[in-house]
Design a protein around this motif. Structure first.
Motif, PDB file in Angstrom:
ATOM      1  N   GLY A 257      -4.313  -5.298  -2.631  1.00  0.00           N
ATOM      2  CA  GLY A 257      -4.016  -4.151  -1.778  1.00  0.00           C
ATOM      3  C   GLY A 257      -2.758  -3.406  -2.215  1.00  0.00           C
ATOM      4  N   ALA A 258      -1.736  -4.158  -2.642  1.00  0.00           N
ATOM      5  CA  ALA A 258      -0.485  -3.515  -3.065  1.00  0.00           C
ATOM      6  C   ALA A 258      -0.739  -2.636  -4.283  1.00  0.00           C
ATOM      7  CB  ALA A 258       0.563  -4.580  -3.387  1.00  0.00           C
TER       8      ALA A 258
ATOM      9  N   SER B 295      -2.717   0.530  -3.417  1.00  0.00           N
ATOM     10  CA  SER B 295      -1.823   1.499  -2.805  1.00  0.00           C
ATOM     11  C   SER B 295      -0.945   2.169  -3.877  1.00  0.00           C
ATOM     12  CB  SER B 295      -0.972   0.779  -1.757  1.00  0.00           C
ATOM     13  OG  SER B 295      -0.007   1.627  -1.255  1.00  0.00           O
TER      14      SER B 295
ATOM     15  N   ARG C 164       6.063  -5.170   0.263  1.00  0.00           N
ATOM     16  CA  ARG C 164       4.757  -5.198   0.924  1.00  0.00           C
ATOM     17  C   ARG C 164       4.422  -6.584   1.459  1.00  0.00           C
ATOM     18  NH1 ARG C 164       1.806  -0.689  -0.625  1.00  0.00           N
ATOM     19  NH2 ARG C 164       2.576   0.521  -2.401  1.00  0.00           N
TER      20      ARG C 164
ATOM     21  N   ASN D 183       5.812  -1.621   4.197  1.00  0.00           N
ATOM     22  CA  ASN D 183       4.475  -1.132   4.546  1.00  0.00           C
ATOM     23  C   ASN D 183       4.163  -1.232   6.038  1.00  0.00           C
ATOM     24  OD1 ASN D 183       4.291  -3.889   4.542  1.00  0.00           O
ATOM     25  ND2 ASN D 183       2.586  -4.021   3.100  1.00  0.00           N
TER      26      ASN D 183
ATOM     27  N   ASN E 149       0.410   2.686   4.396  1.00  0.00           N
ATOM     28  CA  ASN E 149      -0.641   3.022   3.431  1.00  0.00           C
ATOM     29  C   ASN E 149      -1.402   4.244   3.945  1.00  0.00           C
ATOM     30  OD1 ASN E 149      -1.759   0.356   1.450  1.00  0.00           O
ATOM     31  ND2 ASN E 149       0.016   0.163   2.763  1.00  0.00           N
TER      32      ASN E 149
ATOM     33  N   ARG F 284      -9.468 -10.754  -0.526  1.00  0.00           N
ATOM     34  CA  ARG F 284      -9.381 -11.789  -1.557  1.00  0.00           C
ATOM     35  C   ARG F 284      -9.437 -13.138  -0.857  1.00  0.00           C
ATOM     36  NH1 ARG F 284      -3.548 -12.889  -1.706  1.00  0.00           N
ATOM     37  NH2 ARG F 284      -2.513 -11.183  -0.616  1.00  0.00           N
TER      38      ARG F 284
ATOM     39  N   TRP G 116      -4.712 -18.224   3.736  1.00  0.00           N
ATOM     40  CA  TRP G 116      -4.113 -17.484   4.855  1.00  0.00           C
ATOM     41  C   TRP G 116      -4.913 -16.236   5.232  1.00  0.00           C
ATOM     42  CZ3 TRP G 116      -1.721 -12.560   4.986  1.00  0.00           C
ATOM     43  CH2 TRP G 116      -1.525 -11.940   3.754  1.00  0.00           C
TER      44      TRP G 116
ATOM     45  N   GLU H  11      -0.247 -10.411   8.853  1.00  0.00           N
ATOM     46  CA  GLU H  11      -0.612  -9.546   7.717  1.00  0.00           C
ATOM     47  C   GLU H  11       0.467  -8.481   7.573  1.00  0.00           C
ATOM     48  OE1 GLU H  11      -3.815  -9.723   5.952  1.00  0.00           O
ATOM     49  OE2 GLU H  11      -2.563  -8.507   4.626  1.00  0.00           O
ATOM     50  N   PRO H  12       1.034  -8.322   6.369  1.00  0.00           N
ATOM     51  CA  PRO H  12       2.095  -7.304   6.230  1.00  0.00           C
ATOM     52  C   PRO H  12       1.637  -5.916   6.677  1.00  0.00           C
ATOM     53  CG  PRO H  12       2.043  -8.742   4.314  1.00  0.00           C
ATOM     54  CD  PRO H  12       0.868  -9.127   5.150  1.00  0.00           C
ATOM     55  N   PHE H  13       0.481  -5.479   6.187  1.00  0.00           N
ATOM     56  CA  PHE H  13      -0.096  -4.220   6.706  1.00  0.00           C
ATOM     57  C   PHE H  13      -1.566  -4.481   7.040  1.00  0.00           C
ATOM     58  CE2 PHE H  13      -2.428  -0.196   6.070  1.00  0.00           C
ATOM     59  CZ  PHE H  13      -1.879   0.513   7.110  1.00  0.00           C
ATOM     60  N   GLY H  14      -2.428  -4.561   6.038  1.00  0.00           N
ATOM     61  CA  GLY H  14      -3.851  -4.821   6.295  1.00  0.00           C
ATOM     62  C   GLY H  14      -4.682  -3.573   6.061  1.00  0.00           C
ATOM     63  N   ARG H  15      -4.843  -3.219   4.776  1.00  0.00           N
ATOM     64  CA  ARG H  15      -5.615  -2.015   4.438  1.00  0.00           C
ATOM     65  C   ARG H  15      -7.029  -2.085   4.993  1.00  0.00           C
ATOM     66  NH1 ARG H  15      -4.161   1.116   0.088  1.00  0.00           N
ATOM     67  NH2 ARG H  15      -6.317   1.277  -0.620  1.00  0.00           N
TER      68      ARG H  15
HETATM   69  C1  GLC Z   1       0.115  -6.367   0.426  1.00  0.00           C
HETATM   70  C2  GLC Z   1      -0.115  -6.956   1.798  1.00  0.00           C
HETATM   71  C3  GLC Z   1      -1.139  -6.194   2.614  1.00  0.00           C
HETATM   72  C4  GLC Z   1      -0.880  -4.701   2.517  1.00  0.00           C
HETATM   73  C5  GLC Z   1      -0.834  -4.266   1.073  1.00  0.00           C
HETATM   74  C6  GLC Z   1      -0.581  -2.758   0.899  1.00  0.00           C
HETATM   75  O1  GLC Z   1      -0.875  -6.715  -0.467  1.00  0.00           O
HETATM   76  O2  GLC Z   1      -0.521  -8.323   1.722  1.00  0.00           O
HETATM   77  O3  GLC Z   1      -1.101  -6.602   3.964  1.00  0.00           O
HETATM   78  O4  GLC Z   1      -1.877  -3.997   3.216  1.00  0.00           O
HETATM   79  O5  GLC Z   1       0.215  -4.950   0.433  1.00  0.00           O
HETATM   80  O6  GLC Z   1       0.705  -2.361   1.332  1.00  0.00           O
END
Ligand code: GLC
Ligand code: UDP
Length: 385
Positions: free
Chosen positions: A17-18, A21, A125, A155, A178, A213, A217, A292-296
């Motif tokens: 995801g990172a 982005s 992220r 994020n 994102n 993926r 976790w 989850e840091p963000f969660g696209r």
């Molecule tokens: C990282 C985080 C995910 C986030 C992504 C984009 O991969 O695990 O939660 O959405 O970055 O910032």
């Protein structure tokens, strides 16, 4: 928009995801910027297809495999880190700033500032907690951020909070969510959707999708547990183990071989047609057992106009308004997850309403324009100093 000259740096070249982005940001700045990777991979291909210039400075396997949760063994790679910092400083000549997109990239780029590179911005992220990062790694990263970063983009607010709790300076932070191009979802046709469903041979059965993926976790096991007692439900698991977590996949395969689940769990591997697959589902779930840091995938599920059921922690709390733009369930609770899925299957109108409201919210709050505006705004503060 003024095109700043940005040197983006990431140590990963797989499509996490990172990195997806980063692909959006680098594409928008393709005319003046460049991406530096520490290994070759699919990300390089996707960047080049989008017209972005890429340079690879190969790192040794020892360094790439260093786990962020590992400890002092990182000392062994200090000469290599220093050497790479020199190469980054060299590459960064003539750029306005360095944007580090991963923790390893940040640590090396921070050292590059000692060797005369332009200002450095860290796009953090990850939620920096003991669960994912060893004490030493947290300390080093936060120390370097406080000392050398001109800004730390996060994020989500949740990611920012964890950074401050780990000792990071609050005034370095800016939240940059994102952003997504909703057209990729809006242009999926009914024929595309029917094709997916007919390939699965599931008739009109309710279909639940989990797009992630494979990693413990990320909680795929929770979904398998949740649908055990929902015999009509089929599941697609979309993704692969990107970072060497194949043991977890074997565990999942053995869970899925239970008689109750036979024929209902479909393994689709890593895919590039996420909008179509999401649109073929009735419900999208997000099952992370850690915040989850963000969660696209949560926003993408909303853009697919589906009811999204997400684990109530971290970035999900900033994306979903429970019962309005999706559903939240207590992290790690397979029974609560099952109940939400059951409710949505038995009340199609409710599922439709949550999907519609989620779509409106995602378009308003997480558009590509929002991403580029907030990114630009944050960078201006660095460049104006
Ligand atoms: C990282 C985080 C995910 C986030 C992504 C984009 O991969 O695990 O939660 O959405 O970055 O910032
Ligand atoms: N994804 C993908 N193909 C797959 C599975 C996932 O392209 O087979 C994408 C998904 O659409 C999302 C990203 O990978 O954009 C995962 O990002 P997220 O923030 O949800 O989690 P991360 O893996 O970054 O922690």
């Amino acid at each position: 928009m003024k095109q700043h000259k940005i040197l983006f740096v990431d140590h990963i070249a797989a499509l996490g995801g990172a990195e997806l982005s980063l692909l959006d940001l680098a594409t928008a700045h393709a005319q003046t910027s460049k991406v530096l990777l520490f290994q070759d991979g699919l990300l390089r291909e996707r960047l080049e297809l989008a017209g972005v210039q890429v340079t690879i400075i190969p790192a040794s396997k020892t360094m790439l495999n260093l786990r962020t949760s590992g400890g002092l063994n990182s000392l062994a790679t200090i000469p290599e880190l220093w050497n790479m910092a020199g190469m980054i400083a060299q590459e960064a000549k003539g750029y306005d700033l360095i944007l580090a997109n991963s923790q390893k990239a940040f640590i090396i780029a921070a050292l590059a500032t000692l060797r005369g590179s332009p200002p450095i911005v860290w796009y953090l992220r990850d939620i920096i907690t003991a669960k994912h990062f060893s004490r030493v790694n947290r300390r080093i990263a936060v120390f370097l951020a406080n000392q050398f970063a001109s800004k730390v983009l996060v994020n989500s607010q949740a990611t920012g909070k964890a950074f401050v709790a780990a000792g990071g300076k609050q005034d370095l932070l800016d939240v940059v969510y994102n952003g997504f191009d909703s057209r990729r979802f809006d242009t999926v046709t009914i024929q595309d959707i029917n094709k997916v469903r007919s390939q699965l041979s599931i008739g009109n059965a309710p279909l639940v999708g989990l797009f992630s993926r494979f990693s413990y976790w990320k909680g795929q096991h929770l979904l398998l547990k949740a649908v055990e007692e929902l015999p009509q439900v089929h599941v697609i698991l979309v993704g692969k183990a990107l970072f060497g977590e194949e043991d977890y996949v074997s565990e999942l395969k053995s869970l899925a071989s239970k008689p109750e689940l036979q024929g209902r769990i479909h393994w689709l591997g890593f895919r590039n047609d996420i909008p179509t697959l999401m649109k073929a589902c009735d419900i999208i779930v997000h099952t992370s057992t850690e915040p989850e840091p963000f969660g696209r995938v949560i926003v993408e599920g909303q853009l697919a106009q589906k009811a999204v059921v997400a684990s109530a922690a971290g970035g999900a709390l900033e994306i979903i308004n429970d019962g309005i733009t999706g559903y939240l369930f207590a992290s790690g609770d397979a029974i609560a997850l099952r109940q939400r899925i059951q409710k949505l299957i038995s009340d199609r109108n409710l599922a439709h309403t949550l999907g519609q409201q989620g779509y409106v919210s995602a378009r308003k709050n997480f558009s590509l324009e929002n991403l580029l505006d907030s990114f630009e705004q944050a960078l201006l503060e660095v460049l104006e100093v």
